[in-house]
Design an enzyme around this catalytic site. Structure first.
Site, PDB file in Angstrom:
ATOM      1  N   SER A 165      -4.604 -11.851  -4.165  1.00  0.00           N
ATOM      2  CA  SER A 165      -4.269 -10.938  -5.272  1.00  0.00           C
ATOM      3  C   SER A 165      -2.836 -11.143  -5.751  1.00  0.00           C
ATOM      4  CB  SER A 165      -4.517  -9.484  -4.868  1.00  0.00           C
ATOM      5  OG  SER A 165      -3.575  -9.042  -3.924  1.00  0.00           O
ATOM      6  N   ARG A 202       0.506 -17.968   8.886  1.00  0.00           N
ATOM      7  CA  ARG A 202       1.059 -18.843   9.923  1.00  0.00           C
ATOM      8  C   ARG A 202       2.576 -18.889   9.833  1.00  0.00           C
ATOM      9  NH1 ARG A 202      -2.912 -22.033  12.393  1.00  0.00           N
ATOM     10  NH2 ARG A 202      -4.903 -21.466  11.459  1.00  0.00           N
ATOM     11  N   HIS A 250       6.046  -9.252   2.125  1.00  0.00           N
ATOM     12  CA  HIS A 250       5.587  -8.526   3.308  1.00  0.00           C
ATOM     13  C   HIS A 250       5.383  -7.055   2.936  1.00  0.00           C
ATOM     14  CE1 HIS A 250       5.074  -7.622   7.538  1.00  0.00           C
ATOM     15  NE2 HIS A 250       5.834  -6.562   7.349  1.00  0.00           N
TER      16      HIS A 250
HETATM   17  C1  GRF Z   1      -0.028  -9.034   1.075  1.00  0.00           C
HETATM   18  O1  GRF Z   1      -0.212  -7.669   1.321  1.00  0.00           O
HETATM   19  C2  GRF Z   1       1.287  -9.510   1.599  1.00  0.00           C
HETATM   20  O2  GRF Z   1       2.234  -8.515   1.691  1.00  0.00           O
HETATM   21  C3  GRF Z   1       0.927 -10.036   2.972  1.00  0.00           C
HETATM   22  O3  GRF Z   1      -0.361 -10.552   2.849  1.00  0.00           O
HETATM   23  C4  GRF Z   1      -1.048  -9.870   1.808  1.00  0.00           C
HETATM   24  C5  GRF Z   1      -1.687 -10.912   0.936  1.00  0.00           C
HETATM   25  O4  GRF Z   1      -2.582 -10.326   0.040  1.00  0.00           O
HETATM   26  N1  GRF Z   1       1.891 -11.013   3.403  1.00  0.00           N
HETATM   27  P1  GRF Z   1      -3.232 -11.191  -1.124  1.00  0.00           P
HETATM   28  O5  GRF Z   1      -3.980 -12.347  -0.484  1.00  0.00           O
HETATM   29  O6  GRF Z   1      -2.120 -11.655  -2.011  1.00  0.00           O
HETATM   30  O7  GRF Z   1      -4.154 -10.235  -1.803  1.00  0.00           O
END
Ligand code: GRF
Length: 196
Positions: free
Chosen positions: A15, A95, A113
């Protein structure tokens, strides 16, 4: 202004990648997608890339669960360089990166994050926040270093935690904030306001 070439790494639904694509297509974000790479063959992020006719590569991670074998990490560097990537964008990449990537893309790897780092690094940060009793959390874009969710913070966005939140509702609210914050930070790189 030079168009910034992004290499997006993700393991999941993509997303954030979708939000970055939207900003490129509809909000004049001066960047282009050089390549999307996943360590998960079936990850939706690869389908999103393919649906937009963008290079989408499954990169086998080797035998470890949370890091890459050194030669696999070196081949990741080679793939990104072959696509002329200026900035590596981690978007749900599950990873830890080590020396081959950190040396090849020094100060040019960023991550998003779902917490206000340094609070709640690691997995399911929104659940950690919910159970902490805090009344706000958010998301952080930071440079990637050898630690887990530990590199210098670039930007943060706050979201409230409501008394009736569940893990799902809070995660959703954080993700909405992510989808604005990540393209905004990439714009700062593209405009030379970060990096150099
Ligand atoms: C996000 O919530 C990001 O903060 C974390 O992993 C998630 C990835 O979500 N590192 P998406 O695949 O971009 O929907």
């Amino acid at each position: 202004m030079k168009t910034l070439t992004l290499g997006v790494l993700g393991s999941g639904k993509g997303s954030n990648f979708d939000a970055i694509l939207h900003a490129i297509q509809f909000e004049n974000l001066p960047a282009k997608i050089g390549v999307v790479i996943s360590d998960v063959e079936t990850a939706a992020i690869l389908d999103i890339a393919r649906n937009h006719n963008l290079p989408a590569i499954f990169h086998p991670p080797g035998k470890f669960k949370t890091k890459l074998e050194p030669e696999h990490e070196q081949s990741l560097v080679t793939q990104l360089q072959a696509h002329h990537v200026d900035l590596v964008v981690l978007a749900g990449y599950m990873r830890v990166l080590k020396e081959p990537m950190l040396a090849a893309f020094s100060k040019r790897i960023i991550n998003i994050h779902p917490s206000l780092l340094p609070k709640f690094p690691g997995l399911r940060a929104w659940e950690q926040a919910l159970h902490s009793g805090d009344t706000e959390t958010g998301c952080t874009v930071h440079f990637v270093d050898a630690g887990v969710d530990a590199g210098p913070v670039i930007a943060q966005s706050k979201v409230p935690i409501f008394p009736d939140d569940t893990a799902a509702t809070l995660h959703q609210r954080i993700q909405i904030a992510e989808h604005t914050l990540y393209p905004a930070v990439i714009r700062q790189f593209a405009e030379g306001k970060i990096g150099g």
